[in-house]
Design a protein around this motif. Sequence first.
Motif, PDB file in Angstrom:
ATOM      1  N   SER A   1     -14.308 -26.752  15.959  1.00 53.95           N
ATOM      2  CA  SER A   1     -13.397 -26.074  16.879  1.00 53.95           C
ATOM      3  C   SER A   1     -13.212 -24.641  16.392  1.00 53.95           C
ATOM      4  O   SER A   1     -12.861 -24.415  15.235  1.00 53.95           O
ATOM      5  CB  SER A   1     -12.042 -26.795  16.908  1.00 53.95           C
ATOM      6  N   PHE A   2     -13.476 -23.676  17.270  1.00 55.77           N
ATOM      7  CA  PHE A   2     -13.298 -22.293  16.842  1.00 55.77           C
ATOM      8  C   PHE A   2     -12.818 -21.425  17.995  1.00 55.77           C
ATOM      9  O   PHE A   2     -12.894 -21.814  19.174  1.00 55.77           O
ATOM     10  CB  PHE A   2     -14.594 -21.730  16.245  1.00 55.77           C
ATOM     11  N   THR A   3     -12.289 -20.255  17.653  1.00 54.19           N
ATOM     12  CA  THR A   3     -11.791 -19.307  18.639  1.00 54.19           C
ATOM     13  C   THR A   3     -12.328 -17.916  18.323  1.00 54.19           C
ATOM     14  O   THR A   3     -12.644 -17.593  17.182  1.00 54.19           O
ATOM     15  CB  THR A   3     -10.250 -19.247  18.639  1.00 54.19           C
ATOM     16  N   VAL A   4     -12.400 -17.094  19.372  1.00 49.57           N
ATOM     17  CA  VAL A   4     -12.708 -15.674  19.229  1.00 49.57           C
ATOM     18  C   VAL A   4     -11.590 -14.908  19.917  1.00 49.57           C
ATOM     19  O   VAL A   4     -11.247 -15.192  21.065  1.00 49.57           O
ATOM     20  CB  VAL A   4     -14.063 -15.320  19.865  1.00 49.57           C
ATOM     21  N   VAL A   5     -10.978 -13.953  19.201  1.00 53.17           N
ATOM     22  CA  VAL A   5      -9.846 -13.187  19.726  1.00 53.17           C
ATOM     23  C   VAL A   5     -10.183 -11.701  19.673  1.00 53.17           C
ATOM     24  O   VAL A   5     -10.680 -11.199  18.645  1.00 53.17           O
ATOM     25  CB  VAL A   5      -8.563 -13.464  18.918  1.00 53.17           C
ATOM     26  N   PHE A   6      -9.912 -10.999  20.771  1.00 53.44           N
ATOM     27  CA  PHE A   6     -10.141  -9.563  20.856  1.00 53.44           C
ATOM     28  C   PHE A   6      -8.787  -8.854  20.870  1.00 53.44           C
ATOM     29  O   PHE A   6      -7.895  -9.222  21.620  1.00 53.44           O
ATOM     30  CB  PHE A   6     -10.915  -9.210  22.134  1.00 53.44           C
ATOM     31  N   GLU A   7      -8.636  -7.814  20.043  1.00 54.08           N
ATOM     32  CA  GLU A   7      -7.400  -7.044  19.969  1.00 54.08           C
ATOM     33  C   GLU A   7      -7.629  -5.661  20.570  1.00 54.08           C
ATOM     34  O   GLU A   7      -8.542  -4.944  20.157  1.00 54.08           O
ATOM     35  CB  GLU A   7      -6.945  -6.902  18.509  1.00 54.08           C
ATOM     36  N   GLU A   8      -6.784  -5.261  21.538  1.00 56.01           N
ATOM     37  CA  GLU A   8      -6.926  -3.952  22.163  1.00 56.01           C
ATOM     38  C   GLU A   8      -6.758  -2.817  21.157  1.00 56.01           C
ATOM     39  O   GLU A   8      -7.421  -1.783  21.242  1.00 56.01           O
ATOM     40  CB  GLU A   8      -5.903  -3.790  23.292  1.00 56.01           C
TER      41      GLU A   8
ATOM     42  N   ALA B   1     -20.282 -23.810   4.622  1.00 58.74           N
ATOM     43  CA  ALA B   1     -21.516 -23.474   5.336  1.00 58.74           C
ATOM     44  C   ALA B   1     -21.233 -22.550   6.512  1.00 58.74           C
ATOM     45  O   ALA B   1     -21.962 -21.573   6.740  1.00 58.74           O
ATOM     46  CB  ALA B   1     -22.210 -24.751   5.814  1.00 58.74           C
ATOM     47  N   VAL B   2     -20.169 -22.841   7.272  1.00 59.41           N
ATOM     48  CA  VAL B   2     -19.824 -21.995   8.421  1.00 59.41           C
ATOM     49  C   VAL B   2     -19.395 -20.607   7.944  1.00 59.41           C
ATOM     50  O   VAL B   2     -19.777 -19.583   8.532  1.00 59.41           O
ATOM     51  CB  VAL B   2     -18.713 -22.652   9.258  1.00 59.41           C
ATOM     52  N   ALA B   3     -18.592 -20.553   6.876  1.00 57.97           N
ATOM     53  CA  ALA B   3     -18.146 -19.261   6.353  1.00 57.97           C
ATOM     54  C   ALA B   3     -19.328 -18.411   5.906  1.00 57.97           C
ATOM     55  O   ALA B   3     -19.416 -17.214   6.223  1.00 57.97           O
ATOM     56  CB  ALA B   3     -17.173 -19.478   5.197  1.00 57.97           C
TER      57      ALA B   3
ATOM     58  N   LEU C   1     -12.267 -20.527  12.612  1.00 53.70           N
ATOM     59  CA  LEU C   1     -12.722 -21.912  12.551  1.00 53.70           C
ATOM     60  C   LEU C   1     -11.522 -22.779  12.216  1.00 53.70           C
ATOM     61  O   LEU C   1     -10.810 -22.513  11.245  1.00 53.70           O
ATOM     62  CB  LEU C   1     -13.800 -22.080  11.479  1.00 53.70           C
ATOM     63  N   HIS C   2     -11.281 -23.820  13.012  1.00 57.94           N
ATOM     64  CA  HIS C   2     -10.108 -24.675  12.819  1.00 57.94           C
ATOM     65  C   HIS C   2     -10.530 -25.975  12.151  1.00 57.94           C
ATOM     66  O   HIS C   2     -11.437 -26.666  12.619  1.00 57.94           O
ATOM     67  CB  HIS C   2      -9.431 -24.937  14.166  1.00 57.94           C
ATOM     68  N   VAL C   3      -9.863 -26.281  11.045  1.00 56.66           N
ATOM     69  CA  VAL C   3     -10.217 -27.426  10.215  1.00 56.66           C
ATOM     70  C   VAL C   3      -9.045 -28.395  10.175  1.00 56.66           C
ATOM     71  O   VAL C   3      -7.878 -27.979  10.091  1.00 56.66           O
ATOM     72  CB  VAL C   3     -10.569 -26.961   8.783  1.00 56.66           C
ATOM     73  N   ASP C   4      -9.338 -29.686  10.227  1.00 58.46           N
ATOM     74  CA  ASP C   4      -8.322 -30.726  10.109  1.00 58.46           C
ATOM     75  C   ASP C   4      -7.927 -30.850   8.637  1.00 58.46           C
ATOM     76  O   ASP C   4      -8.737 -31.238   7.795  1.00 58.46           O
ATOM     77  CB  ASP C   4      -8.880 -32.050  10.623  1.00 58.46           C
ATOM     78  N   THR C   5      -6.669 -30.497   8.312  1.00 58.14           N
ATOM     79  CA  THR C   5      -6.225 -30.520   6.924  1.00 58.14           C
ATOM     80  C   THR C   5      -6.355 -31.908   6.314  1.00 58.14           C
ATOM     81  O   THR C   5      -6.765 -32.057   5.157  1.00 58.14           O
ATOM     82  CB  THR C   5      -4.763 -30.055   6.824  1.00 58.14           C
TER      83      THR C   5
END
Length: 223
Positions: free
Chosen positions: A44-51, A83-85, A61-65
């Motif tokens: 699960s991952f997100t991409v965020v754009f900041e103006e 690996a993702v990092a 990347l969202h990880v289950d603790t």
Amino acid sequence: MLYNPYTADTLPWLDQHLSEQPESAGVKIGRFSEEGEVGNADISFTVVFEEDVADQVKLGLHVDTAALLAQETTAAEHDRLLAVARWACERYDVVFGHVSYRRSGGVTELESRLRGRPSDPVSNAPQWRTRLRGYSWLMVVPSGIAELLGGKPALEGSGAFSEVSPLPNGSLLLQATPTVQQYDADAVRAVHRAVRDVLVQGEPRGPSPAPGQPPANLVVLDD
């Protein structure tokens, strides 16, 4: 809006109806439940754009603790996270990276413990060449800040990191301890000592008194 199932056939429709660059996008990859939703996502991952920082994007990347810490799954989750990092750091021009609890606005653990403007990630992000927004078990330090800290030899010699890996763009990928479980209070203090001269500065505030909040031992509050 949600669209199930996710298929390549939906992308032309999406391009047609997006009149402006989106503020964010999220993706979950996993098996569909009986209701047609992705249940426990494998990734699960997100991409965020900041103006205010138009030349940067935030990839999360969202990880289950629980899975990261549970004995039967910790090895696989660590391997996946690292690996993702490393993949992201090799593929993109990464100038800052951190591990923290998922917080509103993508604030780091340090920002979450500061008052006022220093707690705002949008205000802090433009300072990436000279200031770190936080520190954590796994982190990326840009080349300019790495030089201010003495470079790879000095950070290796600090004793705060088990691995110091140079990246193609000159940044450094720092890993404090071999596993998250080993990132205890002493390890947190060691990382803080190694990078404190380049951290964003602000008045600290104590842990939230509300129940169910993440622990405060991921940052140093009494230095």
